[in-house]
Design an enzyme around this catalytic site. Structure first.
Site, PDB file in Angstrom:
ATOM      1  N   ARG A 282     106.083  67.624  -5.369  1.00  0.00           N
ATOM      2  CA  ARG A 282     106.050  67.841  -7.026  1.00  0.00           C
ATOM      3  C   ARG A 282     107.139  69.049  -7.114  1.00  0.00           C
ATOM      4  NH1 ARG A 282     103.612  71.824  -9.124  1.00  0.00           N
ATOM      5  NH2 ARG A 282     101.799  71.951  -7.829  1.00  0.00           N
ATOM      6  N   HIS A 286     103.210  72.130 -11.645  1.00  0.00           N
ATOM      7  CA  HIS A 286     101.864  71.557 -11.927  1.00  0.00           C
ATOM      8  C   HIS A 286     101.802  70.937 -13.580  1.00  0.00           C
ATOM      9  CE1 HIS A 286      98.047  69.699 -11.948  1.00  0.00           C
ATOM     10  NE2 HIS A 286      97.664  70.324 -12.963  1.00  0.00           N
ATOM     11  N   TYR A 295     103.329  80.621  -5.675  1.00  0.00           N
ATOM     12  CA  TYR A 295     102.591  79.959  -4.336  1.00  0.00           C
ATOM     13  C   TYR A 295     103.660  79.297  -3.363  1.00  0.00           C
ATOM     14  CZ  TYR A 295     102.087  76.213  -7.756  1.00  0.00           C
ATOM     15  OH  TYR A 295     102.210  75.217  -8.671  1.00  0.00           O
TER      16      TYR A 295
END
Length: 395
Positions: A282, A286, A295
């Site tokens: 990805r 998100h 992260y």
């Protein structure tokens, strides 16, 4: 008569025998290298120029749509959006291998499959703006699409609900004798839900013609895959449930097409479930509520940008003589104009009557919902400046 005793299939041992993780090495199907050339041992799937071009054009369309709608959310024009940047091949490549009669049950990052089936830009916009032309009457979040005519089941917010539903729907297809399958999309994070295990077990036992398509994109929001599970991805779980399993490079459109086509053939021939694990990444956040810089590193993302599925297919099309750079640039420019035009039109359409919040839920609206609706109307009348004039059209 068939021996239904499961112990009849079990080999015996007379010493302690421990089966360790990694005993089975599950390979990953890959046809195209990142530079768009074929692997030496690979064989191209039977793809016509029309289908190949439609796959590529749909991936380009989705990337433009994603970019524009993220911008619209940042401008406050819609409340929420989920992009599929970097994962376009997983949805589009698999959708291209299906029949229009096959049912699609999506998670929320498969807008490419819906676009491939013919969902229009106006339909995308009307759903995201929750206006009067939205068939869901504005009662769903943005990107929760559904279209009965295109055999695309309406998306639900909770993770994993579509997995046992897909098993049940496919069982119905089997009982009806239909020459069709159900494909069910989900992420590796959703595979941690109980619905995943219930759905796969149900499909395996009842031999349902369903393709469980897992997009393993590396993260469940901010949780990396190695913190989600210790096993060999999601593919190993299919084997554990007795489900035929394929692992495929999810950034390789040709490999995804070939894997899904073969999975569909097996599901129909043997009336059985198939699990496909598409290994992808990805590149986007998100959702518009997420900031991935917290992260993961830019260096990690750049490694996957080099495996971009759209660039990979473009290079393959060039080698086939099916790609014209000037024509493709014009297509992208026209797509941007089309998306912007549909966006402006959709946001001018009135929203649904506020009564639609409770209509169609029961045969007759019960008293407690009527009371709640009346209280909501009173609240809006009391604070009219806090709500748009088109909000619910309170009388």
């Amino acid at each position: 008569m068939q021996d239904r005793n499961h112990l009849a299939r079990v080999e015996t041992t007379h010493q302690v025998h421990i089966i360790e993780n990694g005993l089975i090495d599950i390979p990953m199907l890959q046809i195209l290298k990142p530079d768009g050339t074929l692997h030496d041992e690979a064989q191209e799937p039977a793809l016509s120029e029309d289908v190949a071009r439609k796959m590529y054009d749909t991936m380009e369309y989705i990337r433009v749509l994603d970019e524009r709608m993220i911008g619209a959310q940042r401008q406050g024009r819609i409340s929420f959006y989920l992009a599929s940047t970097g994962e376009e091949a997983a949805a589009v490549g698999s959708a291209a291998a299906l029949s229009p009669d096959d049912m699609i049950m999506s998670q929320y990052r498969e807008q490419g499959a819906l676009a491939y089936r013919g969902y229009t830009t106006s339909q995308f916009m009307n759903q995201m703006f929750s206006n009067e032309k939205d068939p869901n009457k504005g009662r769903q979040m943005p990107i929760h699409y559904g279209d009965k005519a295109l055999n695309f089941m309406t998306i639900s917010s909770p993770l994993g609900t579509q997995i046992p539903q897909a098993a049940g729907y496919a069982y119905g297809q089997k009982m009806a004798g239909n020459d069709a399958v159900t494909i069910c999309y989900f992420g590796e994070g959703a595979a941690s839900e109980g619905d995943f295990h219930a759905g796969l077990n149900m499909a395996a036992v009842l031999k349902c013609p369903v393709i469980f398509f897992c997009r393993n994109n590396g993260y469940a929001i901010s949780t990396p895959a190695d913190e989600q599970f210790a096993g060999d991805g999601i593919a190993s779980r299919g084997l554990g449930y007795g489900v035929k399993t394929i692992r495929v490079d999810g950034n390789d459109p040709l490999a995804v097409f070939a894997a899904t086509k073969r999975a569909r053939e097996l599901a129909l021939e043997e009336r059985c479930p198939i699990l496909i694990e598409a290994m992808t990444y990805r590149l986007a956040a998100h959702s518009t509520s997420d900031d991935p810089t917290g992260y993961r590193s830019r260096e990690e993302e750049d490694k996957w940008r080099a495996k971009d599925p759209i660039q990979r297919m473009a290079k393959w099309l060039q080698q086939k003589g099916w790609y014209d750079e000037a024509a493709n640039k014009q297509l992208i420019d026209e797509t941007r104009q089309e998306v912007l035009k549909a966006l402006k039109e959709a946001e001018k359409v009135s929203v649904n009557p506020i009564e639609d919040i409770v209509n169609d839920v029961y045969d007759e609206v019960p008293w407690h919902l009527k009371d709640q609706l009346d209280n909501l109307k009173d609240h809006i009348r009391q604070y009219p400046d806090a709500y748009p004039k088109t909000s619910g059209r309170v009388k």
